[in-house]
Scaffold this motif. Sequence first.
Motif, PDB file in Angstrom:
ATOM      1  N   UNK A  62       0.817  -1.221   0.000  1.00 17.12           N
ATOM      2  CA  UNK A  62       0.000   0.000   0.000  1.00 17.12           C
ATOM      3  C   UNK A  62       0.849   1.269   0.000  1.00 17.12           C
ATOM      4  N   UNK A  63       2.160   1.119  -0.078  1.00 14.95           N
ATOM      5  CA  UNK A  63       3.114   2.240  -0.187  1.00 14.95           C
ATOM      6  C   UNK A  63       3.236   3.046   1.109  1.00 14.95           C
ATOM      7  N   UNK A 112      -7.603   1.019   4.334  1.00 14.75           N
ATOM      8  CA  UNK A 112      -7.428   2.467   4.183  1.00 14.75           C
ATOM      9  C   UNK A 112      -6.115   2.774   3.470  1.00 14.75           C
ATOM     10  N   UNK A 113      -5.049   2.102   3.895  1.00 12.54           N
ATOM     11  CA  UNK A 113      -3.758   2.327   3.250  1.00 12.54           C
ATOM     12  C   UNK A 113      -3.816   1.955   1.768  1.00 12.54           C
ATOM     13  N   UNK A 114      -4.471   0.850   1.460  1.00 10.45           N
ATOM     14  CA  UNK A 114      -4.568   0.407   0.061  1.00 10.45           C
ATOM     15  C   UNK A 114      -5.384   1.380  -0.780  1.00 10.45           C
ATOM     16  N   UNK A 115      -6.416   1.949  -0.198  1.00  6.79           N
ATOM     17  CA  UNK A 115      -7.231   2.919  -0.930  1.00  6.79           C
ATOM     18  C   UNK A 115      -6.447   4.197  -1.228  1.00  6.79           C
ATOM     19  N   UNK A 116      -5.566   4.571  -0.304  1.00  5.17           N
ATOM     20  CA  UNK A 116      -4.798   5.814  -0.500  1.00  5.17           C
ATOM     21  C   UNK A 116      -3.672   5.641  -1.520  1.00  5.17           C
ATOM     22  N   UNK A 117      -3.087   4.426  -1.606  1.00  4.38           N
ATOM     23  CA  UNK A 117      -2.020   4.129  -2.580  1.00  4.38           C
ATOM     24  C   UNK A 117      -0.869   5.127  -2.485  1.00  4.38           C
ATOM     25  N   UNK A 118      -0.527   5.485  -1.246  1.00  5.50           N
ATOM     26  CA  UNK A 118       0.589   6.393  -1.024  1.00  5.50           C
ATOM     27  C   UNK A 118       0.231   7.861  -1.077  1.00  5.50           C
ATOM     28  N   UNK A 119      -1.002   8.193  -1.414  1.00  5.23           N
ATOM     29  CA  UNK A 119      -1.431   9.592  -1.470  1.00  5.23           C
ATOM     30  C   UNK A 119      -1.757  10.077  -0.068  1.00  5.23           C
ATOM     31  N   UNK A 120      -1.003  11.062   0.398  1.00  3.68           N
ATOM     32  CA  UNK A 120      -1.123  11.488   1.771  1.00  3.68           C
ATOM     33  C   UNK A 120      -2.225  12.495   2.025  1.00  3.68           C
ATOM     34  N   UNK A 121      -2.555  12.640   3.304  1.00  6.31           N
ATOM     35  CA  UNK A 121      -3.404  13.726   3.780  1.00  6.31           C
ATOM     36  C   UNK A 121      -2.504  14.899   4.161  1.00  6.31           C
ATOM     37  N   UNK A 122      -3.102  15.977   4.630  1.00  4.98           N
ATOM     38  CA  UNK A 122      -2.299  17.124   5.049  1.00  4.98           C
ATOM     39  C   UNK A 122      -1.336  16.729   6.172  1.00  4.98           C
TER      40      UNK A 122
END
Length: 499
Positions: free
Chosen positions: A62-63, A317-327
């Motif tokens: 999930x990066x 949750x980690x897999x859904x984000x695929x390394x794309x962070x929040x603030x």
Amino acid sequence: MRHLISLLAILAGPALAKPDADTKAWLAHTAQLSSDAMEGRDAGSPGHARAIDLVERWFKAARLQPAGEGGTFRQTVPLHEVAVTAADMRVVAPDGSAAPLKFLHDITPRPATDLPATLAGAMRFAGYCSKLEAGPELKGKIAVCYGSRRAGRAQAAERLAAVSAAGAAALLTIDDAGFAMEPPRWPDAYARAVAHAGAALPAGLPQFRVNGAALARLIAGSQRLAAAILTDASLHRDLESFDLPGRFEARLTTAQRSFTSQQLIGLLPGTDKAKAAEFLLLGTHIDGYGFGEPVNVDGLYNGTLDDAGYVALLARLAERRKGKGFARPVLFAAWTAEEKGLLGARWWLAHPTVPKAQVVGVINLDQLRPLFPLKALTLHGLGQNTLADTAKAVAEGLKIEIRPDREPERNLIRRVDSWPFMEAGIPAVNFVFAYNPRTEEERIYRDWYNRRYHRPQDDISTPMDLDAARDFNRFFYALVETAANGAAKPVVKSVPPSP
């Protein structure tokens, strides 16, 4: 194979005719993590190590970035254990006849480093064992006490202090069968106590937990009826103290060992440099009970909803984000040894892998049972911090009612990994599926607690309401996004309630 068949049955069942892809993926992760191959994930066991390997692979895929020790995802927690490995206990009548007490079914010794190998003595029933009831008549005797869990009667600490001050040789505490909110259940899985390496393990006055069904054997020959005592105690009535004709005898075998158990911490880096030192921590526990005393022939405690399902949710949750962070940067923590006393979370607080002062909020996932439609959640932390305010606002936006704990006597707030963070002054929240009294939802919850909680029957065959699982998962995703992107970091509003 048994778990695969159960999973297919759940997916094909009436709870959710066409589960969405996210719910299917969550359920598949849950089934894999709580399969027999993981052997119940007891802290430090080979099955626990396999579970750590599996979830680490999920985190990497999930990066997430490693946020454990030495540039890895892992943190090692050193532990020490004392266990009662065998016990022969009985009540011996004046005529020499003996009534056995079955280990883990009728009676469980509290594991202690100084637990004697043999114990024998006369017994005295001293009611609730308050200061007034635990008189000098207990000196040198084994105290038998009714362990009320309700206000107005002596609680555990007072009982122990009172019988110790009276000079009792040991303490046998009868379970409070009248505590309907969380009635006692038998057998115990095992008799083990675990602490951090170097910390004190239990010691002192020998103590035993006793099944109310065994009271008749303890008081045999006293001309008292065990059923009458249990009824009076359940109704909160005063209890008469009296000496017991029989002697309690025990032969106990204990063993100690030192071992380690690992936990995982992954990082989803933040995107806002101004919030780079404001970590939101998402936590749940990966450990379970492992192998224990069989219940209905099954001795493997799989721990599907306690707490494999919520390690699976962190991974989703980690897999859904695929390394794309929040603030804000977000930590993903799979704690170990929660079932042994919140030891993994407490170890991290004492040995943080990021500066503890930079953790601005904790969202903990435990005590969640998607067994009926999600209409309301009990929120631990409500009124204590602004993270709870955020959770309330997100939930209400999804038409989920947020409630305070309506059963504080159960002490649920202190039984999960959010509690050490609350004690440390860090805003933290935890959730419980809520229900109204005298409804089908309450019946389902009580049945799950009585038959599956901390039992081998907490496995993937549990009938789940997958709509409720989907709805909670969506709430969790929305809460994390809102808290991690919020303009203001969470702050404490009031201290957590004292025990």
